[in-house]
Write a protein that holds these residues in place. Structure first.
Motif, PDB file in Angstrom:
ATOM      1  N   VAL A  18       0.840  -1.205   0.000  1.00 52.21           N
ATOM      2  CA  VAL A  18       0.000   0.000   0.000  1.00 52.21           C
ATOM      3  C   VAL A  18       0.877   1.258   0.000  1.00 52.21           C
ATOM      4  O   VAL A  18       0.601   2.214  -0.734  1.00 52.21           O
ATOM      5  CB  VAL A  18      -0.991  -0.012   1.182  1.00 52.21           C
ATOM      6  CG1 VAL A  18      -1.685   1.329   1.334  1.00 52.21           C
ATOM      7  CG2 VAL A  18      -2.021  -1.130   1.005  1.00 52.21           C
ATOM      8  N   ALA A  19       1.952   1.255   0.773  1.00 49.34           N
ATOM      9  CA  ALA A  19       2.848   2.419   0.819  1.00 49.34           C
ATOM     10  C   ALA A  19       3.506   2.662  -0.536  1.00 49.34           C
ATOM     11  O   ALA A  19       3.573   3.813  -1.003  1.00 49.34           O
ATOM     12  CB  ALA A  19       3.907   2.221   1.905  1.00 49.34           C
ATOM     13  N   VAL A  20       3.964   1.611  -1.188  1.00 47.10           N
ATOM     14  CA  VAL A  20       4.600   1.752  -2.502  1.00 47.10           C
ATOM     15  C   VAL A  20       3.607   2.321  -3.511  1.00 47.10           C
ATOM     16  O   VAL A  20       3.934   3.237  -4.271  1.00 47.10           O
ATOM     17  CB  VAL A  20       5.177   0.402  -2.991  1.00 47.10           C
ATOM     18  CG1 VAL A  20       5.552   0.456  -4.472  1.00 47.10           C
ATOM     19  CG2 VAL A  20       6.386   0.008  -2.160  1.00 47.10           C
ATOM     20  N   VAL A  21       2.389   1.798  -3.516  1.00 41.65           N
ATOM     21  CA  VAL A  21       1.378   2.281  -4.454  1.00 41.65           C
ATOM     22  C   VAL A  21       1.062   3.760  -4.194  1.00 41.65           C
ATOM     23  O   VAL A  21       0.978   4.559  -5.134  1.00 41.65           O
ATOM     24  CB  VAL A  21       0.101   1.409  -4.387  1.00 41.65           C
ATOM     25  CG1 VAL A  21      -1.045   2.052  -5.157  1.00 41.65           C
ATOM     26  CG2 VAL A  21       0.397   0.008  -4.933  1.00 41.65           C
ATOM     27  N   ILE A  22       0.912   4.142  -2.937  1.00 42.49           N
ATOM     28  CA  ILE A  22       0.633   5.549  -2.613  1.00 42.49           C
ATOM     29  C   ILE A  22       1.783   6.448  -3.045  1.00 42.49           C
ATOM     30  O   ILE A  22       1.574   7.499  -3.668  1.00 42.49           O
ATOM     31  CB  ILE A  22       0.333   5.717  -1.107  1.00 42.49           C
ATOM     32  CG1 ILE A  22      -1.023   5.093  -0.772  1.00 42.49           C
ATOM     33  CG2 ILE A  22       0.365   7.189  -0.696  1.00 42.49           C
ATOM     34  CD1 ILE A  22      -1.315   4.991   0.716  1.00 42.49           C
TER      35      ILE A  22
END
Length: 191
Positions: A18-22
Motif C-alpha cells: 500500500v505504501a509503494v502504491v501511494i
C-alpha cells in the motif's frame, strides 16, 4: 510458523504494498524522463491479467463446489501468481509514467474545462462510483487473500472457508472492476 508470525508477515507485506502504491501514485519517486516503449501497453496487460483472474476465480469456485480440491488449489495458485504479476506491472507502470490520466480529459492536459465536465458528467460519476470502491477494496483484500492462501495451503479448511467468504467476492469485484475501469479510462490515455 506460528499464527503470530503469519499475521505480522501479512501486515508487513500489506503495509509495504500500500505504501509503494501511494508513493508512486503521488509521484514522490520520479520515474525516468522518457519511459520505455512498452510502458503504454502495461494498462492493457493489467486489464488482461485482471480479466483472466476473474475467470480463474470463478472456475476455482466451480471446482471446489465439485469437491475437486487439487484443481481448486492449482487454479488459486495460478490466480495468485497472475495477481502478483499484475501488482508488479501496476507498480512498474506508475513508476515509469510521470503523468496521470483523468476521466473526461480529451486534451490530455490534466485540466477539465466546464464543457468537458458537462460532456462526461454522468459517465464520470459512474466511473468514480466504480473506481473508488475498486481502489479501497483492492488495498483491503490483500491481507484476506494472503491469510486465506496460508490457511488453504496448510489445509486449515474451516479457517480458510471463513476467510474466503469475504476474500472471494471482494477479490472477484476488484478483478472485474479493474477491467471496467480500464475500459472506461482507455479513451483518455494520451501516451
Amino acid at each position: 510458523m506460528t499464527d503470530k508470525f503469519i499475521f505480522r508477515f501479512v501486515a508487513g507485506v500489506t503495509i509495504f504494498v500500500v505504501a509503494v502504491v501511494i508513493v508512486l501514485n503521488r509521484h514522490l519517486i520520479p520515474g525516468p524522463e522518457t519511459p520505455p516503449a512498452f510502458t503504454p501497453y502495461l494498462p492493457m496487460l493489467n486489464a488482461i491479467l485482471n480479466g483472466t483472474c476473474s475467470v480463474l476465480l470463478l472456475t476455482s469456485l466451480y471446482f471446489i463446489k465439485q469437491g475437486n480440491i487439487t484443481v481448486h488449489k492449482r487454479l488459486n495458485i495460478l490466480t495468485f501468481c497472475l495477481s502478483s504479476l499484475f501488482l508488479v506491472s501496476y507498480i512498474l507502470f506508475h513508476y515509469l509514467m510521470r503523468t496521470d490520466t483523468m476521466y473526461g480529459d480529451v486534451n490530455g492536459d490534466g485540466i477539465l474545462s466546464k464543457s468537458e465536465l458537462a460532456d462526461v458528467g454522468s459517465l464520470r460519476k459512474i466511473y468514480l462510483l466504480i473506481l473508488v470502491p475498486h481502489i479501497v477494496l483492492a488495498a483491503g483484500v490483500l491481507p484476506l487473500i494472503l491469510l486465506s492462501f496460508y490457511r488453504g495451503l496448510q489445509m486449515q479448511v474451516q479457517k480458510h472457508k471463513k476467510l474466503v467468504r469475504w476474500a472471494f467476492p471482494i477479490w472477484l469485484f476488484v478483478t472485474i472492476s479493474g477491467v471496467v475501469v480500464y475500459l472506461m479510462i482507455k479513451p483518455y490515455y494520451h501516451f
